[in-house]
Design a protein around this motif. Structure first.
Motif, mmCIF file in Angstrom:
data_model
loop_
_atom_site.group_PDB
_atom_site.id
_atom_site.type_symbol
_atom_site.label_atom_id
_atom_site.label_comp_id
_atom_site.label_asym_id
_atom_site.label_seq_id
_atom_site.Cartn_x
_atom_site.Cartn_y
_atom_site.Cartn_z
ATOM 1 N N ARG A 190 0.828 -1.200 0.000
ATOM 2 C CA ARG A 190 0.000 0.000 0.000
ATOM 3 C C ARG A 190 0.865 1.253 0.000
ATOM 4 N NH1 ARG A 190 -3.786 -0.811 4.481
ATOM 5 N NH2 ARG A 190 -4.851 -2.205 3.046
ATOM 6 N N THR A 191 2.037 1.153 0.584
ATOM 7 C CA THR A 191 2.949 2.290 0.623
ATOM 8 C C THR A 191 3.511 2.620 -0.762
ATOM 9 O OG1 THR A 191 4.705 0.731 1.270
ATOM 10 C CG2 THR A 191 3.633 1.986 3.029
ATOM 11 N N ALA A 192 3.339 1.728 -1.725
ATOM 12 C CA ALA A 192 3.734 2.028 -3.106
ATOM 13 C C ALA A 192 2.576 2.622 -3.896
ATOM 14 C CB ALA A 192 4.243 0.763 -3.798
ATOM 15 N N GLU A 249 -18.627 12.966 -1.760
ATOM 16 C CA GLU A 249 -18.665 11.561 -1.363
ATOM 17 C C GLU A 249 -18.199 10.652 -2.493
ATOM 18 O OE1 GLU A 249 -21.761 8.077 0.144
ATOM 19 O OE2 GLU A 249 -22.439 10.164 0.024
ATOM 20 N N MET A 250 -18.700 10.882 -3.694
ATOM 21 C CA MET A 250 -18.289 10.076 -4.833
ATOM 22 C C MET A 250 -16.789 10.177 -5.052
ATOM 23 S SD MET A 250 -19.318 10.434 -8.893
ATOM 24 C CE MET A 250 -18.033 11.653 -9.249
ATOM 25 N N THR A 251 -16.263 11.399 -5.010
ATOM 26 C CA THR A 251 -14.845 11.627 -5.277
ATOM 27 C C THR A 251 -13.960 10.931 -4.251
ATOM 28 O OG1 THR A 251 -15.394 13.772 -6.241
ATOM 29 C CG2 THR A 251 -13.102 13.411 -5.628
ATOM 30 N N VAL A 252 -14.306 11.083 -2.983
ATOM 31 C CA VAL A 252 -13.495 10.491 -1.916
ATOM 32 C C VAL A 252 -13.483 8.970 -2.025
ATOM 33 C CG1 VAL A 252 -13.358 10.131 0.576
ATOM 34 C CG2 VAL A 252 -13.738 12.424 -0.334
ATOM 35 N N ARG A 253 -14.628 8.384 -2.253
ATOM 36 C CA ARG A 253 -14.698 6.918 -2.332
ATOM 37 C C ARG A 253 -13.918 6.390 -3.541
ATOM 38 N NH1 ARG A 253 -17.875 4.794 1.395
ATOM 39 N NH2 ARG A 253 -19.409 6.125 2.422
ATOM 40 N N PRO A 258 -8.538 2.241 -4.546
ATOM 41 C CA PRO A 258 -7.338 1.436 -4.808
ATOM 42 C C PRO A 258 -6.519 1.108 -3.558
ATOM 43 C CG PRO A 258 -7.535 3.206 -6.408
ATOM 44 C CD PRO A 258 -8.539 3.485 -5.336
ATOM 45 N N LEU A 259 -6.718 1.843 -2.460
ATOM 46 C CA LEU A 259 -5.957 1.568 -1.235
ATOM 47 C C LEU A 259 -6.526 0.390 -0.466
ATOM 48 C CD1 LEU A 259 -5.292 5.209 0.020
ATOM 49 C CD2 LEU A 259 -3.682 3.657 -1.112
ATOM 50 N N ASP A 260 -7.762 -0.005 -0.778
ATOM 51 C CA ASP A 260 -8.380 -1.172 -0.148
ATOM 52 C C ASP A 260 -8.296 -1.084 1.379
ATOM 53 O OD1 ASP A 260 -9.760 -3.558 -0.236
ATOM 54 O OD2 ASP A 260 -7.947 -4.800 -0.277
ATOM 55 N N LEU A 261 -8.725 0.045 1.907
ATOM 56 C CA LEU A 261 -8.666 0.273 3.346
ATOM 57 C C LEU A 261 -9.808 -0.432 4.064
ATOM 58 C CD1 LEU A 261 -7.992 4.124 3.304
ATOM 59 C CD2 LEU A 261 -6.300 2.300 3.573
#
Length: 282
Positions: A190-192, A249-253, A258-261
């Protein structure tokens, strides 16, 4: 809430339907008086028309980068590029109908001449990072056109930009799917991925934005000087016009996907990302 204002899903927009054409837009119903006198609307639409018309300038680099992956390159050539160029053509038609005094083609030629060298900028070091980066680009364009659609006092511009926003969300889903494909192959940390997202986000409002506004302004105000102060003033006016319509909301999500938090981390991260997301406002 419109179902496309939340996180993208496989059901969101236009799945299984033929792609729209310029004939689907009711051009004869344009309410010229609703937008023609608002200079900020002119810049928002005209700059987008020039930028979209130049998509082919950097597509070749992207196709070369993913050479050997027929699934990706075929989609880029046969779907993504034609649809992006159609966006440019549709926006050009709207600009010429609403601001007929704007000499669009010479402005496009001058813009392309200066913009072309910047299209050879380096891509991300890995394919998974590049796909993550492309997700940021599609997030920005989807948010831009969603904002325009919401803010437009002209129903035809609202219809047109909604169609384009739906395309951009769908493009995002393709890039995200290809990101997951390469993530499974390359197993990046994730750091990449985070720096790839940040590098692309920082490019929003960068050199390309300055160049396209320079040539739009120059054609709209022949002989008047254009510098960083004019650029910042026009950008402020555009933000002021549309900022309350920005789909946070749309933009943030889309940015976080891609970070799969995990759910807890995502909740803690949302306020920070929401602030950063305002960078993609025109």
């Amino acid at each position: 809430m419109n179902r496309c204002d939340s996180a993208p899903s496989d059901a969101c927009p236009a799945a299984g339907r033929p792609h729209w054409s310029l004939d689907d837009i009711p051009w004869h119903e344009i309410r010229h008086e609703a937008v023609a006198r608002t200079e900020a609307f002119f810049y928002l639409v005209a700059t987008a028309s020039l930028m979209e018309s130049a998509t082919d300038l950097y597509t070749e680099n992207l196709i070369d980068y993913f050479a050997g992956d027929e699934e990706v390159t075929s989609w880029l050539v046969n779907y993504w590029l034609p649809e992006e160029l159609q966006h440019g053509e549709a926006l050009r038609r709207y600009v010429q109908a609403t601001w007929p005094e704007f000499d669009w083609e010479p402005a496009r030629r001058r813009f392309v001449e200066e913009f072309k060298p910047f299209c050879d900028t380096s891509l991300e070091p890995t394919r998974s990072q590049e796909m993550a980066s492309r997700c940021v680009v599609e997030t920005g364009t989807a948010s831009y056109y969603r904002t325009l659609s919401r803010a437009s006092p002209d129903p035809v511009l609202a219809i047109l930009t909604r169609r384009i926003a739906e395309d951009e969300v769908r493009h995002y889903k393709h890039f995200y799917r290809y990101f997951r494909k390469y993530r499974d192959i390359e197993a990046p940390r994730r750091t990449a991925i985070l720096p790839a997202l940040w590098r692309r986000l920082k490019m929003t409002g960068g050199e390309d934005s300055f160049i396209v506004l320079k040539h739009t302004y120059g054609a709209h105000h022949p002989g008047e000087p254009f510098d960083i102060n004019v650029y910042r003033r026009v950008r402020r006016e555009c933000r002021r016009l549309v900022r309350e319509h920005f789909p946070h909301e749309m933009t943030v999500r889309m940015l976080l996907k891609p970070l799969d938090l995990g759910p807890r981390t995502q909740r803690l991260t949302l306020p920070v990302v929401a602030a950063v997301a305002r960078l993609v406002v025109p």
